[in-house]
Design a protein around this motif. Structure first.
Motif, PDB file in Angstrom:
ATOM      1  N   TRP A  49      39.067  56.703  40.158  1.00 23.42           N
ATOM      2  CA  TRP A  49      38.089  57.211  41.136  1.00 23.42           C
ATOM      3  C   TRP A  49      38.331  56.654  42.527  1.00 23.42           C
TER       4      TRP A  49
ATOM      5  N   HIS B 148      31.203  60.660  41.992  1.00 28.52           N
ATOM      6  CA  HIS B 148      31.205  61.266  40.645  1.00 28.52           C
ATOM      7  C   HIS B 148      29.959  60.884  39.838  1.00 28.52           C
TER       8      HIS B 148
ATOM      9  N   ARG C 255      32.115  66.186  36.917  1.00 35.48           N
ATOM     10  CA  ARG C 255      32.677  64.913  37.405  1.00 35.48           C
ATOM     11  C   ARG C 255      34.081  65.050  37.951  1.00 35.48           C
TER      12      ARG C 255
ATOM     13  N   ALA D  31      34.325  66.101  41.480  1.00 27.67           N
ATOM     14  CA  ALA D  31      33.466  65.389  42.433  1.00 27.67           C
ATOM     15  C   ALA D  31      34.126  65.132  43.790  1.00 27.67           C
TER      16      ALA D  31
END
Ligand code: SAH
Length: 231
Positions: free
Chosen positions: A20, A52, A60, A63
Protein backbone atom coordinates in the motif's frame (compact mmCIF):
# COMPACT_ATOMS: atom_id res chain seq x y z
CA UNK A 1 11.79 -8.61 4.71
CA UNK A 2 9.80 -7.17 1.84
CA UNK A 3 11.18 -7.66 -1.65
CA UNK A 4 9.54 -5.55 -4.29
CA UNK A 5 8.28 -7.40 -7.34
CA UNK A 6 10.84 -7.89 -10.06
CA UNK A 7 8.43 -6.49 -12.61
CA UNK A 8 9.36 -3.10 -11.27
CA UNK A 9 5.84 -2.08 -10.43
CA UNK A 10 6.59 -2.11 -6.74
CA UNK A 11 2.97 -2.65 -5.83
CA UNK A 12 3.21 -6.02 -4.11
CA UNK A 13 5.24 -6.98 -1.11
CA UNK A 14 7.16 -10.23 -0.83
CA UNK A 15 4.18 -11.91 0.78
CA UNK A 16 1.96 -11.23 -2.24
CA UNK A 17 -0.17 -8.60 -0.49
CA UNK A 18 -0.41 -5.16 -2.09
CA UNK A 19 2.36 -2.82 -0.95
CA UNK A 20 0.00 0.00 0.00
CA UNK A 21 2.78 2.46 0.84
CA UNK A 22 4.30 1.97 -2.61
CA UNK A 23 0.89 2.46 -4.22
CA UNK A 24 0.43 5.69 -2.26
CA UNK A 25 3.87 6.96 -3.22
CA UNK A 26 3.09 6.34 -6.87
CA UNK A 27 -0.33 8.00 -6.47
CA UNK A 28 1.34 11.12 -5.05
CA UNK A 29 3.94 11.26 -7.82
CA UNK A 30 1.81 10.49 -10.86
CA UNK A 31 -1.60 11.89 -9.93
CA UNK A 32 -0.99 14.69 -7.47
CA UNK A 33 2.48 16.27 -7.79
CA UNK A 34 2.33 15.96 -11.55
CA UNK A 35 -0.86 18.06 -11.60
CA UNK A 36 0.66 20.84 -9.57
CA UNK A 37 -0.19 20.23 -5.89
CA UNK A 38 2.92 21.42 -4.05
CA UNK A 39 2.15 21.90 -0.34
CA UNK A 40 4.56 19.48 1.37
CA UNK A 41 2.16 18.92 4.28
CA UNK A 42 -0.61 17.88 1.91
CA UNK A 43 1.70 15.54 -0.02
CA UNK A 44 2.93 13.97 3.22
CA UNK A 45 -0.62 13.41 4.46
CA UNK A 46 -1.58 11.80 1.14
CA UNK A 47 1.44 9.50 1.52
CA UNK A 48 0.49 8.39 5.00
CA UNK A 49 -3.32 8.05 5.18
CA UNK A 50 -4.34 4.47 4.24
CA UNK A 51 -7.02 5.29 1.64
CA UNK A 52 -7.77 1.57 1.14
CA UNK A 53 -9.05 1.39 4.74
CA UNK A 54 -11.79 3.90 3.86
CA UNK A 55 -13.27 2.03 0.88
CA UNK A 56 -15.45 -1.10 1.05
CA UNK A 57 -13.56 -4.40 1.00
CA UNK A 58 -14.62 -5.14 -2.60
CA UNK A 59 -13.03 -1.89 -3.83
CA UNK A 60 -9.74 -2.01 -1.90
CA UNK A 61 -7.66 -2.93 -4.92
CA UNK A 62 -8.95 0.20 -6.69
CA UNK A 63 -8.33 2.53 -3.77
CA UNK A 64 -5.25 4.25 -5.24
CA UNK A 65 -6.61 4.60 -8.77
CA UNK A 66 -6.92 7.99 -10.46
CA UNK A 67 -10.70 8.01 -10.06
CA UNK A 68 -13.56 8.24 -7.53
CA UNK A 69 -14.49 4.98 -5.75
CA UNK A 70 -17.96 3.89 -4.51
CA UNK A 71 -18.33 3.92 -0.72
CA UNK A 72 -21.89 2.57 -0.48
CA UNK A 73 -25.32 4.23 -0.40
CA UNK A 74 -24.75 5.56 -3.94
CA UNK A 75 -21.97 7.88 -2.74
CA UNK A 76 -18.30 8.11 -3.75
CA UNK A 77 -14.96 9.04 -2.25
CA UNK A 78 -13.35 11.69 -4.48
CA UNK A 79 -10.43 11.01 -6.78
CA UNK A 80 -7.13 11.38 -4.83
CA UNK A 81 -6.08 14.46 -6.81
CA UNK A 82 -9.32 16.28 -5.94
CA UNK A 83 -8.88 15.49 -2.23
CA UNK A 84 -5.30 16.81 -2.37
CA UNK A 85 -6.30 19.92 -4.32
CA UNK A 86 -9.18 20.79 -1.98
CA UNK A 87 -6.93 20.27 1.03
CA UNK A 88 -4.25 22.53 -0.44
CA UNK A 89 -6.81 25.23 -1.28
CA UNK A 90 -7.93 25.34 2.37
CA UNK A 91 -4.44 26.60 3.36
CA UNK A 92 -4.69 25.22 6.87
CA UNK A 93 -2.13 23.71 9.21
CA UNK A 94 -1.58 22.33 12.71
CA UNK A 95 -4.01 23.68 15.29
CA UNK A 96 -6.48 25.08 12.74
CA UNK A 97 -10.13 24.08 12.87
CA UNK A 98 -11.95 22.90 9.76
CA UNK A 99 -15.62 22.15 9.18
CA UNK A 100 -16.33 19.43 6.62
CA UNK A 101 -19.79 18.89 5.12
CA UNK A 102 -20.06 15.33 3.74
CA UNK A 103 -17.92 12.97 5.85
CA UNK A 104 -18.62 10.11 3.43
CA UNK A 105 -15.95 7.51 4.15
CA UNK A 106 -13.99 9.80 6.47
CA UNK A 107 -10.95 9.88 4.16
CA UNK A 108 -10.83 13.65 3.56
CA UNK A 109 -11.21 14.21 7.30
CA UNK A 110 -8.33 11.80 8.00
CA UNK A 111 -6.08 13.67 5.56
CA UNK A 112 -6.77 16.91 7.44
CA UNK A 113 -6.20 15.20 10.80
CA UNK A 114 -2.86 13.90 9.52
CA UNK A 115 -1.89 17.56 8.95
CA UNK A 116 -2.62 18.40 12.58
CA UNK A 117 -6.00 19.99 11.86
CA UNK A 118 -8.97 19.69 14.24
CA UNK A 119 -11.88 18.50 12.06
CA UNK A 120 -15.63 18.87 12.62
CA UNK A 121 -17.35 16.71 10.02
CA UNK A 122 -21.07 16.25 9.33
CA UNK A 123 -22.65 13.42 7.31
CA UNK A 124 -26.34 13.23 6.43
CA UNK A 125 -26.56 9.48 5.67
CA UNK A 126 -26.71 7.56 8.97
CA UNK A 127 -25.06 4.37 7.70
CA UNK A 128 -22.09 6.22 6.18
CA UNK A 129 -21.82 8.45 9.23
CA UNK A 130 -21.61 5.50 11.63
CA UNK A 131 -19.15 3.65 9.40
CA UNK A 132 -16.87 6.68 9.00
CA UNK A 133 -16.85 7.41 12.73
CA UNK A 134 -15.91 3.78 13.37
CA UNK A 135 -13.11 3.75 10.74
CA UNK A 136 -11.64 7.03 12.00
CA UNK A 137 -11.68 5.76 15.59
CA UNK A 138 -10.15 2.42 14.67
CA UNK A 139 -7.29 4.11 12.81
CA UNK A 140 -6.68 6.63 15.60
CA UNK A 141 -7.75 9.84 13.88
CA UNK A 142 -8.76 11.41 17.18
CA UNK A 143 -8.81 14.98 15.94
CA UNK A 144 -11.91 14.26 13.82
CA UNK A 145 -15.34 14.86 15.39
CA UNK A 146 -18.19 13.33 13.40
CA UNK A 147 -21.83 14.37 13.65
CA UNK A 148 -24.70 12.61 11.90
CA UNK A 149 -27.18 15.03 10.35
CA UNK A 150 -27.71 17.73 7.74
CA UNK A 151 -24.65 19.96 7.38
CA UNK A 152 -26.66 22.83 5.88
CA UNK A 153 -26.64 24.74 9.16
CA UNK A 154 -22.97 24.03 9.87
CA UNK A 155 -21.83 23.41 13.44
CA UNK A 156 -22.35 26.76 15.17
CA UNK A 157 -21.13 25.57 18.59
CA UNK A 158 -17.59 25.29 17.18
CA UNK A 159 -17.62 28.26 14.79
CA UNK A 160 -15.84 30.22 13.49
CA UNK A 161 -13.75 27.82 11.38
CA UNK A 162 -10.35 28.53 9.81
CA UNK A 163 -11.53 26.55 6.79
CA UNK A 164 -14.70 24.90 5.50
CA UNK A 165 -14.66 22.07 2.95
CA UNK A 166 -17.87 20.90 1.34
CA UNK A 167 -17.67 17.57 -0.49
CA UNK A 168 -21.22 17.39 -1.89
CA UNK A 169 -22.43 19.97 -4.39
CA UNK A 170 -25.18 22.48 -3.50
CA UNK A 171 -26.78 24.66 -6.18
CA UNK A 172 -25.75 27.70 -4.19
CA UNK A 173 -23.59 28.31 -1.13
CA UNK A 174 -25.55 27.87 2.13
CA UNK A 175 -25.60 31.15 4.09
CA UNK A 176 -25.03 29.52 7.51
CA UNK A 177 -21.71 28.15 6.26
CA UNK A 178 -20.56 31.59 5.10
CA UNK A 179 -21.44 32.96 8.53
CA UNK A 180 -19.29 30.31 10.23
CA UNK A 181 -16.12 31.06 8.25
CA UNK A 182 -13.44 33.03 10.15
CA UNK A 183 -12.02 36.21 8.64
CA UNK A 184 -9.06 35.15 6.49
CA UNK A 185 -10.44 31.61 6.16
CA UNK A 186 -11.26 29.81 2.92
CA UNK A 187 -14.30 27.75 2.01
CA UNK A 188 -13.67 25.15 -0.70
CA UNK A 189 -16.94 24.07 -2.28
CA UNK A 190 -18.27 22.58 -5.52
CA UNK A 191 -21.25 24.65 -6.68
CA UNK A 192 -23.79 23.75 -9.37
CA UNK A 193 -26.11 21.02 -10.52
CA UNK A 194 -24.92 18.96 -13.48
CA UNK A 195 -22.13 21.39 -14.29
CA UNK A 196 -20.24 22.33 -11.16
CA UNK A 197 -17.33 24.62 -10.43
CA UNK A 198 -14.94 24.12 -7.56
CA UNK A 199 -14.90 27.50 -5.82
CA UNK A 200 -12.76 29.08 -3.15
CA UNK A 201 -14.56 31.70 -1.08
CA UNK A 202 -12.38 33.79 1.20
CA UNK A 203 -13.76 35.86 4.05
CA UNK A 204 -12.22 39.32 4.27
CA UNK A 205 -12.71 42.07 6.86
CA UNK A 206 -15.43 43.55 4.69
CA UNK A 207 -17.09 40.62 2.93
CA UNK A 208 -16.30 37.63 0.72
CA UNK A 209 -14.10 37.09 -2.33
CA UNK A 210 -14.83 34.22 -4.69
CA UNK A 211 -12.86 32.47 -7.40
CA UNK A 212 -13.48 29.41 -9.55
CA UNK A 213 -10.72 26.80 -9.74
CA UNK A 214 -11.80 23.93 -12.02
CA UNK A 215 -14.94 22.18 -13.28
CA UNK A 216 -15.80 19.19 -11.06
CA UNK A 217 -18.42 16.49 -10.58
CA UNK A 218 -19.62 15.75 -7.04
CA UNK A 219 -22.70 14.01 -5.68
CA UNK A 220 -25.44 16.55 -4.89
CA UNK A 221 -25.86 18.09 -1.47
CA UNK A 222 -29.22 16.93 -0.10
CA UNK A 223 -31.51 17.92 2.76
CA UNK A 224 -32.44 21.49 3.73
CA UNK A 225 -30.65 23.05 0.73
CA UNK A 226 -33.20 21.41 -1.60
CA UNK A 227 -36.10 22.98 0.29
CA UNK A 228 -34.89 26.51 1.05
CA UNK A 229 -34.79 28.67 -2.07
CA UNK A 230 -32.58 31.71 -1.89
CA UNK A 231 -30.39 30.77 1.00
N1 SAH B 1 -15.46 13.60 1.86
C1 SAH B 1 -15.91 12.25 1.62
C2 SAH B 1 -16.62 12.07 0.29
C3 SAH B 1 -17.96 12.57 0.40
S1 SAH B 1 -19.15 12.13 -0.81
C4 SAH B 1 -14.78 11.27 1.71
O1 SAH B 1 -13.63 11.67 1.89
O2 SAH B 1 -15.06 10.07 1.64
C5 SAH B 1 -20.33 13.34 -0.30
C6 SAH B 1 -21.04 13.04 0.98
O3 SAH B 1 -21.83 14.16 1.31
C7 SAH B 1 -21.98 11.84 0.89
O4 SAH B 1 -21.62 10.90 1.86
C8 SAH B 1 -23.34 12.46 1.19
O5 SAH B 1 -24.19 11.62 1.91
C9 SAH B 1 -22.97 13.70 1.98
N2 SAH B 1 -23.97 14.77 2.01
C10 SAH B 1 -24.81 15.19 1.05
N3 SAH B 1 -25.59 16.21 1.47
C11 SAH B 1 -25.21 16.44 2.77
C12 SAH B 1 -25.66 17.36 3.77
N4 SAH B 1 -26.64 18.24 3.55
N5 SAH B 1 -25.06 17.32 4.98
C13 SAH B 1 -24.08 16.42 5.25
N6 SAH B 1 -23.62 15.53 4.34
C14 SAH B 1 -24.19 15.54 3.13
Amino acid sequence: MTILGSGGCGSRGGDGRPDWAALRERMVETQIKSRGVRDPRVLEAMRTVPRHEFVPEAWRAEAYRDSPVPIGDGQTISQPYIVALMTELLEVGPGDRVLEIGTGSGYQAAVLDAMGVEVYSIEIRPSLCRKAAETLKRLGYDRVHVRCGDGYGGWPEHAPFDGIVVTAAPERVPDPLLEQLAVGGHMVIPVGTFYQELKVITRTETGFEERSVIPVRFVPMTGEIERSPGG
